[in-house]
Design an enzyme around this catalytic site. Structure first.
Site, PDB file in Angstrom:
ATOM      1  N   CYS A  93       0.746  -1.242  -0.050  1.00 12.27           N
ATOM      2  CA  CYS A  93      -0.223   0.023  -0.037  1.00 12.27           C
ATOM      3  C   CYS A  93       0.771   1.144  -0.173  1.00 12.27           C
ATOM      4  O   CYS A  93       2.139   1.197   0.062  1.00 12.27           O
ATOM      5  CB  CYS A  93      -0.950   0.179   1.162  1.00 12.27           C
ATOM      6  SG  CYS A  93      -0.063  -0.172   2.755  1.00 12.27           S
ATOM      7  N   ASP A 147      -3.119  -2.644  -2.236  1.00 10.06           N
ATOM      8  CA  ASP A 147      -2.373  -1.675  -3.229  1.00 10.06           C
ATOM      9  C   ASP A 147      -3.307  -0.351  -2.994  1.00 10.06           C
ATOM     10  O   ASP A 147      -3.365   0.619  -4.156  1.00 10.06           O
ATOM     11  CB  ASP A 147      -2.429  -2.051  -4.725  1.00 10.06           C
ATOM     12  CG  ASP A 147      -1.804  -1.117  -5.561  1.00 10.06           C
ATOM     13  OD1 ASP A 147      -0.922  -0.507  -5.221  1.00 10.06           O
ATOM     14  OD2 ASP A 147      -2.156  -0.932  -6.924  1.00 10.06           O
ATOM     15  N   ASN A 180      -3.552   5.249 -10.520  1.00  8.07           N
ATOM     16  CA  ASN A 180      -3.596   5.339 -11.895  1.00  8.07           C
ATOM     17  C   ASN A 180      -4.408   4.106 -12.313  1.00  8.07           C
ATOM     18  O   ASN A 180      -4.322   3.584 -13.510  1.00  8.07           O
ATOM     19  CB  ASN A 180      -2.277   4.790 -12.563  1.00  8.07           C
ATOM     20  CG  ASN A 180      -1.231   5.570 -12.170  1.00  8.07           C
ATOM     21  OD1 ASN A 180      -1.244   6.927 -12.365  1.00  8.07           O
ATOM     22  ND2 ASN A 180       0.130   5.226 -11.654  1.00  8.07           N
TER      23      ASN A 180
HETATM   24  C1  0GY Z   1       1.265   0.293  -7.766  1.00  9.99           C
HETATM   25  C2  0GY Z   1       1.080   0.521  -9.278  1.00  9.99           C
HETATM   26  C3  0GY Z   1       1.140   1.468  -9.696  1.00  9.99           C
HETATM   27  C4  0GY Z   1       1.938   2.798  -9.312  1.00  9.99           C
HETATM   28  C5  0GY Z   1       3.093   2.462  -8.766  1.00  9.99           C
HETATM   29  O1  0GY Z   1       4.877   3.710  -7.812  1.00  9.99           O
HETATM   30  C6  0GY Z   1       3.870   3.848  -8.365  1.00  9.99           C
HETATM   31  O2  0GY Z   1       3.617   4.981  -8.896  1.00  9.99           O
HETATM   32  O3  0GY Z   1       3.499   1.541  -8.141  1.00  9.99           O
HETATM   33  C7  0GY Z   1       0.802   1.489 -11.221  1.00  9.99           C
HETATM   34  O4  0GY Z   1       0.311   2.623 -11.885  1.00  9.99           O
HETATM   35  O5  0GY Z   1       0.658   0.275 -11.834  1.00  9.99           O
HETATM   36  O6  0GY Z   1       1.623  -1.040  -7.304  1.00  9.99           O
HETATM   37  O7  0GY Z   1       0.922   1.007  -6.815  1.00  9.99           O
END
Ligand code: 0GY
Length: 290
Positions: free
Chosen positions: A28, A246, A251
């Site tokens: 998370c 998560d 996104n």
């Molecule tokens: C997640 C997935 C995403 C984003 C990130 O660090 C981040 O910006 O991990 C994603 O956009 O797929 O695990 O949070």
């Protein structure tokens, strides 16, 4: 916040599934608040703030006891929001940071004291500019001395090219979201089987069986098409899997998941009490709190 950014669910449902005592949400994030912890200039998206207070309230509501907070790319290598959340958690949160090649031993020590136990290497092109593998290898040597591990985030089509690099890493390596398989291709497709084979070959490789909401074609509330992928990994590698919400789901474009629905997926991927305890308690405790 970006115009097309979806905020987290304002009022998730209470899950029917009750996690075992000591359960850990092992993936998370916290975002901002931006007026206190500004987003990184090099970020690829600007989210809504998602505070530590909201995260800890969600943890309690869903029936979890601990969090592993992963540094997200919108904060770049500025881990201050993460450290702030860890310090406010009364020992109930651990962290995964993002660091550059210039990180010093003293800085790593401070992160360790705050509760950081790993670094994240991100290969997802829409989220970060590419980092040379030598840079990551240099960081991996530094953090190995602290007993930390490495979390890697990549997409299925990039796995084949990454295998030699993953095998070079000197620590436990945790793959985010099962390596993001293409669910439409099915469990038996060579792409997912390549990941399963790598898990067999590399005893140091772990997987998060998370993010049905990102991978599913079918969608909520059951995300049934993702369950066979996660179940296979839980059945076969029971002592090397982790689960996380998560939250706050950066996104997501198709929909914003109800976190209660995500918790209700757990008994369909970890099908008995022993597997659920391994997934939610024993594995994350071994990796983050021992
Ligand atoms: C997640 C997935 C995403 C984003 C990130 O660090 C981040 O910006 O991990 C994603 O956009 O797929 O695990 O949070």
């Amino acid at each position: 916040m970006d115009a097309d950014y979806l905020p987290f669910h304002p009022d998730p449902s209470k899950p029917g599934y009750v996690p075992p005592p000591g359960a850990v949400d092992a993936h998370c994030h916290v975002f901002g608040p931006a007026d206190q912890f500004p987003y990184a200039p090099e970020r690829k998206y600007t989210p809504c703030d998602a505070s530590k207070e909201k995260l800890f309230a969600l943890r309690d509501f869903l029936g979890f006891e601990r969090n592993v907070i992963v540094q997200a790319t919108c904060h770049g290598k500025d881990n201050r929001a993460l450290v702030d959340a860890l310090k406010a958690s009364n020992g109930l949160a651990r962290g995964v940071a993002s660091v550059g090649p210039g990180i010093t031993e003293a800085e790593l020590h401070d992160l360790h004291e705050a509760g950081v136990r790993g670094v994240r290497f991100n290969f997802v092109k829409r989220l970060v500019d590419a980092t040379p593998k030598e840079v990551f290898l240099g960081i991996s040597e530094k953090i190995a001395k602290f007993g930390w591990h490495i979390v890697v985030y990549f997409e299925a089509q990039d796995l084949e090219g990454l295998i030699p690099f993953l095998k070079q890493l000197p620590t436990i390596v945790v793959v985010d979201h099962m390596g993001r398989p293409d669910i439409a291709k099915g469990v038996d497709h060579p792409d997912f089987q390549r990941f399963v084979t790598l898990m067999e070959e590399m005893p140091t490789l772990w997987s998060k069986v998370s993010c049905p909401e990102r991978l599913s074609v079918e969608g909520p509330p059951l995300y049934s098409d993702v369950a066979p992928f996660a179940r296979l990994l839980v059945d076969r590698f029971t002592d090397r899997v982790l689960w996380g919400t998560d939250w706050p789901h950066p996104n997501m474009k198709s929909h914003m998941p109800d976190d209660g629905h995500l918790v209700d997926v757990i008994p369909r991927i970890a099908t008995d009490a022993a597997k659920q305890k391994a997934l939610l308690v024993d594995n994350p405790m071994r990796l983050y709190w021992s």
